[in-house]
Design an enzyme around this catalytic site. Structure first.
Site, short mmCIF file in Angstrom:
data_model
loop_
_atom_site.label_atom_id
_atom_site.label_comp_id
_atom_site.label_asym_id
_atom_site.label_seq_id
_atom_site.Cartn_x
_atom_site.Cartn_y
_atom_site.Cartn_z
N ARG A 109 -14.29 -6.87 8.07
CA ARG A 109 -14.51 -5.69 7.51
C ARG A 109 -15.47 -5.96 7.05
NH1 ARG A 109 -9.34 -3.61 5.88
NH2 ARG A 109 -7.53 -4.82 5.96
N ASN A 142 -8.32 -2.35 -3.23
CA ASN A 142 -9.41 -2.16 -3.13
C ASN A 142 -9.63 -1.21 -2.78
OD1 ASN A 142 -8.18 -1.74 0.06
ND2 ASN A 142 -9.94 -1.81 0.83
N HIS A 143 -8.87 0.04 -3.15
CA HIS A 143 -9.13 1.17 -3.17
C HIS A 143 -8.72 1.59 -4.84
CE1 HIS A 143 -9.46 2.42 1.36
NE2 HIS A 143 -8.94 1.74 1.24
N ASP A 201 -3.97 -0.29 -3.78
CA ASP A 201 -4.11 0.46 -3.03
C ASP A 201 -2.96 1.84 -3.27
OD1 ASP A 201 -5.90 -0.55 -2.05
OD2 ASP A 201 -5.49 -0.60 0.51
N HIS A 237 -3.09 -4.31 1.99
CA HIS A 237 -4.16 -4.73 2.28
C HIS A 237 -3.92 -4.30 4.15
CE1 HIS A 237 -8.63 -4.55 1.77
NE2 HIS A 237 -8.26 -5.77 2.38
N HIS A 251 -0.91 4.92 -0.22
CA HIS A 251 -1.93 5.58 -0.01
C HIS A 251 -1.75 7.05 -0.18
CE1 HIS A 251 -5.30 2.70 0.99
NE2 HIS A 251 -4.35 1.49 1.88
N ASP A 306 0.98 -1.26 -0.16
CA ASP A 306 -0.09 0.28 0.30
C ASP A 306 0.49 1.55 -0.14
OD1 ASP A 306 -1.47 -2.08 1.07
OD2 ASP A 306 -2.79 -0.93 1.32
N HIS A 351 -3.67 -7.80 -3.54
CA HIS A 351 -4.06 -6.95 -2.87
C HIS A 351 -3.93 -7.22 -1.30
CE1 HIS A 351 -4.52 -3.37 -0.55
NE2 HIS A 351 -5.43 -3.61 -0.41
N ASP A 358 -6.66 7.50 -2.23
CA ASP A 358 -6.84 7.23 -0.69
C ASP A 358 -6.09 7.43 0.46
OD1 ASP A 358 -9.82 6.99 -1.84
OD2 ASP A 358 -9.75 5.16 -1.76
N ARG A 359 -6.77 8.36 1.42
CA ARG A 359 -6.23 8.78 2.72
C ARG A 359 -5.04 9.64 2.45
NH1 ARG A 359 -7.68 3.27 4.42
NH2 ARG A 359 -9.31 3.32 5.45
#
Length: 320
Positions: A246, A145-146, A113, A273, A87, A85, A197, A116-117
């Protein structure tokens, strides 16, 4: 014998390819050479234009579509570095390239990923896609997943596009989402190291099932494509498959990991992840007696003071 009309078409293709390569190199050089922002060691002072997003996203979507949903990477690509990740940690991405070598020299698999964030998701994913388009046999990208319409609407990437491009932000976001929908889901390195991922799935009877995922696609709420980006290993033993905490996909125990590896003749599964307190030092965690490892590559993620981890695969496996 080549006819005149065919010769013209070949010349035009070569000219277009040369223009594309020149464009990508110029874009990469600008992003890699940009300075850090004043009074910051976490952000790079650079702007990606909307036109660059449109052009490179279209290049990337076409390139991703040329790969199978399970990318099979030959032993000739060793050594290869696997990155978890990011991000939007654009500065961390540049540090990874600085330490391990630029694509074209070094081989990479990125596990998703990208956005995001973090503050610089656009810069992060656009640099990766540009490098992939320039060196598709050196830099491989998997979906996380992002990399999804719904997730990016919730966790910051859509807002980042709106903040940076105003009313035209949603269009820039949609160009990138289109490229995400073409991303492969997993990579198999010299037939022995499986990378994705999220994790494994009860819907896999053989690795060929991954190849049967049709793209372009959104990430569904159930099924193999969902599990590859959402599932997690669970520390509890002897539970097999269970519904994930989740609220989507599954969790699986060490026994399930070992059985999956044996059934599919896999030595190691590398996934991303997750980041947990026991991963702060070192940025990684082993599972199932070394048959699976979780890595995370965004340093100090959400102020956790965690290390960044990149795994290097050669004839042996070493964590760096």
């Amino acid at each position: 014998m080549i006819q005149e009309s065919e010769r013209v078409e070949v010349e035009e293709e070569n000219e277009n390819d040369e223009e594309r390569i020149s464009y990508l190199k110029g874009f990469i050089g600008r992003l890699m050479g940009a300075p850090m922002k004043e009074k910051s060691n976490a952000e790079v002072d650079v702007t990606v234009t909307q036109q660059e997003i449109r052009i490179i996203s279209n290049y990337a979507a076409a390139s991703f579509a040329s790969f199978n949903s399970l990318m099979r990477i030959d032993e000739e690509c060793l050594p290869i570095h696997i990155v978890g990740d990011l991000h939007g940690h654009f500065a961390d991405l540049r540090r990874i390239f600085g330490k391990h070598g630029a694509p074209g020299i070094t081989h990479y698999v990125f596990l998703g990923d990208y956005v995001d964030r973090g503050r610089q998701g656009i810069e992060t994913v656009m640099l990766l896609m540009a490098y992939h388009c320039l060196y598709p046999d050196h830099l491989f990208m998997c979906r996380g997943n992002h990399e999804d319409y719904n997730t990016t609407m919730t966790y910051g990437f859509y807002d980042e596009c709106r903040m940076k491009y105003g009313r035209k932000g949603p269009l820039a976001w949609l160009h990138i989402i289109n490229s995400f929908n073409h991303l492969p889901f997993a990579a198999l390195i010299f037939g022995k190291v499986l990378c994705m991922h999220g994790g494994i799935s009860p819907h896999i009877q053989s690795l060929d099932d991954i190849d049967n995922i049709q793209r372009p696609t959104f990430i569904p709420s159930y099924g193999l494509a969902c599990d590859l980006v959402w599932s997690d290993p669970e520390a509890t033993t002897n539970v097999g498959w269970s519904l994930s905490a989740r609220g989507i996909s599954f969790s699986f125990d060490d026994v399930t990991i070992e059985k999956f590896c044996q059934d599919n003749d896999i030595d190691l599964i590398v996934r991303a992840h997750q980041i947990s307190s026991d991963m702060v030092k070192g940025g990684h965690k082993w599972h199932a007696k070394g048959r699976m490892v979780t890595i995370f590559s965004a340093a100090n993620y959400l102020s956790m003071a965690n290390d960044s981890c990149v795994i290097r695969i050669d004839q042996q496996v070493s964590i760096q």
